[in-house]
Design a protein around this motif. Structure first.
Motif, mmCIF file in Angstrom:
data_model
loop_
_atom_site.group_PDB
_atom_site.id
_atom_site.type_symbol
_atom_site.label_atom_id
_atom_site.label_comp_id
_atom_site.label_asym_id
_atom_site.label_seq_id
_atom_site.Cartn_x
_atom_site.Cartn_y
_atom_site.Cartn_z
ATOM 1 N N ILE A 156 23.235 40.953 41.881
ATOM 2 C CA ILE A 156 23.407 41.366 40.489
ATOM 3 C C ILE A 156 22.187 42.185 40.073
ATOM 4 C CG2 ILE A 156 23.729 40.629 38.104
ATOM 5 C CD1 ILE A 156 25.286 38.224 39.215
ATOM 6 N N SER A 157 22.395 43.478 39.962
ATOM 7 C CA SER A 157 21.321 44.427 39.698
ATOM 8 C C SER A 157 20.764 44.285 38.290
ATOM 9 C CB SER A 157 21.830 45.854 39.888
ATOM 10 O OG SER A 157 20.855 46.783 39.471
ATOM 11 N N GLN A 158 19.453 44.391 38.209
ATOM 12 C CA GLN A 158 18.755 44.436 36.923
ATOM 13 C C GLN A 158 18.094 45.802 36.738
ATOM 14 O OE1 GLN A 158 19.086 41.780 34.814
ATOM 15 N NE2 GLN A 158 20.396 40.986 36.440
ATOM 16 N N PRO A 211 23.819 49.816 41.296
ATOM 17 C CA PRO A 211 25.002 48.976 41.111
ATOM 18 C C PRO A 211 24.780 47.530 41.529
ATOM 19 C CG PRO A 211 25.218 50.253 43.116
ATOM 20 C CD PRO A 211 23.958 50.726 42.436
ATOM 21 N N SER A 212 25.514 46.661 40.869
ATOM 22 C CA SER A 212 25.604 45.275 41.316
ATOM 23 C C SER A 212 26.576 45.245 42.488
ATOM 24 C CB SER A 212 26.110 44.375 40.189
ATOM 25 O OG SER A 212 25.141 44.273 39.168
ATOM 26 N N LEU A 213 26.269 44.430 43.486
ATOM 27 C CA LEU A 213 27.115 44.327 44.674
ATOM 28 C C LEU A 213 27.879 43.008 44.734
ATOM 29 C CD1 LEU A 213 24.670 45.843 47.327
ATOM 30 C CD2 LEU A 213 26.438 47.005 45.973
ATOM 31 N N ALA A 214 27.496 42.044 43.923
ATOM 32 C CA ALA A 214 28.155 40.736 43.935
ATOM 33 C C ALA A 214 29.628 40.883 43.596
ATOM 34 C CB ALA A 214 27.487 39.805 42.926
ATOM 35 N N GLY A 215 30.479 40.305 44.437
ATOM 36 C CA GLY A 215 31.916 40.334 44.214
ATOM 37 C C GLY A 215 32.562 41.660 44.557
ATOM 38 N N GLN A 216 31.772 42.589 45.089
ATOM 39 C CA GLN A 216 32.319 43.880 45.498
ATOM 40 C C GLN A 216 33.224 43.656 46.708
ATOM 41 O OE1 GLN A 216 33.444 46.913 44.671
ATOM 42 N NE2 GLN A 216 31.454 47.201 43.691
ATOM 43 N N GLN A 217 34.201 44.482 46.880
ATOM 44 C CA GLN A 217 35.129 44.339 47.996
ATOM 45 C C GLN A 217 34.398 44.491 49.332
ATOM 46 O OE1 GLN A 217 38.374 43.473 47.702
ATOM 47 N NE2 GLN A 217 37.941 43.249 45.533
ATOM 48 N N ASP A 218 34.669 43.563 50.241
ATOM 49 C CA ASP A 218 34.063 43.542 51.573
ATOM 50 C C ASP A 218 34.186 44.903 52.261
ATOM 51 O OD1 ASP A 218 33.545 43.184 54.324
ATOM 52 O OD2 ASP A 218 34.648 41.324 54.471
ATOM 53 N N GLN A 219 35.395 45.423 52.351
ATOM 54 C CA GLN A 219 35.592 46.702 53.040
ATOM 55 C C GLN A 219 34.901 47.853 52.310
ATOM 56 O OE1 GLN A 219 39.677 47.554 53.976
ATOM 57 N NE2 GLN A 219 39.961 45.617 55.048
ATOM 58 N N PHE A 220 34.852 47.788 50.990
ATOM 59 C CA PHE A 220 34.163 48.840 50.241
ATOM 60 C C PHE A 220 32.681 48.861 50.618
ATOM 61 C CE2 PHE A 220 31.641 50.271 46.612
ATOM 62 C CZ PHE A 220 32.135 51.557 46.473
#
Length: 191
Positions: A42-44, A49-58
């Motif tokens: 979770i980017s501050q 960008p925040s990457l948490a919960g982003q699609q694995d393949q993305f």
């Protein structure tokens, strides 16, 4: 080049079960990501960008694009030079396993309504899903940092951003007015 990247990603994502992604190894490797993308993805940091919960393949696709040089970023280049295909699989699995950031309380519902209309008019849900959580190699944009969404939309509009979905996103972003870009970013960030 596009075929080479496609073959590389195919090799990464279609490995045998002996090469199944290891979330724990991804978490360990993600320590190199935390400085910019934040603890637990979770980017501050502005425009990161925040990457948490982003699609694995993305995540996997984007890392391959960065590593191949088809997506350029000065900060990412030294990082992707340190990761191999297994790391890419593991990082995708790790970030995909995290709880995505929750959008902040909406401080401008009128702007969000304009963004919602722009999203419907540009058919954003046709790729990013009705909840804007993304799917497979399509990015989660719900709850993403507003400043990053603004930057990404401007980069797609101007043709600066390449790698993954660029043609589709350029077609969507190019005709957007500045007001629509601002409204879209606000709406999506507050979901």
């Amino acid at each position: 080049m596009r075929n080479l990247i496609g073959l590389l990603l195919l090799a990464i994502t279609c490995g045998s079960s002996a090469h199944a992604a290891d979330v724990a190894a991804g978490k360990e490797k993600a320590e190199i990501c935390a400085g910019c993308h934040g603890d637990n993805g979770i980017s501050q940091m502005e425009n990161i960008p925040s990457l948490a919960g982003q699609q694995d393949q993305f995540i996997q696709w984007q890392l391959v694009y960065f590593r191949a040089g088809s997506r350029k970023n000065e900060q990412m280049q030294p990082i992707v030079e340190q990761i191999n295909n297994e790391d890419i699989r593991n990082l995708g699995a790790y970030f995909g396993s995290l709880t995505p950031p929750k959008g902040p309380k909406d401080d401008n519902p009128d702007l969000s309504e304009k963004g919602k209309q722009a999203a419907a008019g540009r058919r954003c849900a046709s790729c990013h899903t009705d909840s804007y959580a993304g799917t497979k190699a399509v990015a989660r944009i719900a709850g993403q940092r507003e400043d990053y969404l603004l930057k990404a939309l401007h980069d797609y509009k101007s043709g600066v951003r390449s790698g993954g979905g660029q043609a589709a996103m350029a077609d969507v972003a190019y005709p957007l007015s500045e007001e629509e870009i601002t409204a879209l970013a606000h709406y999506l960030a507050h979901l």
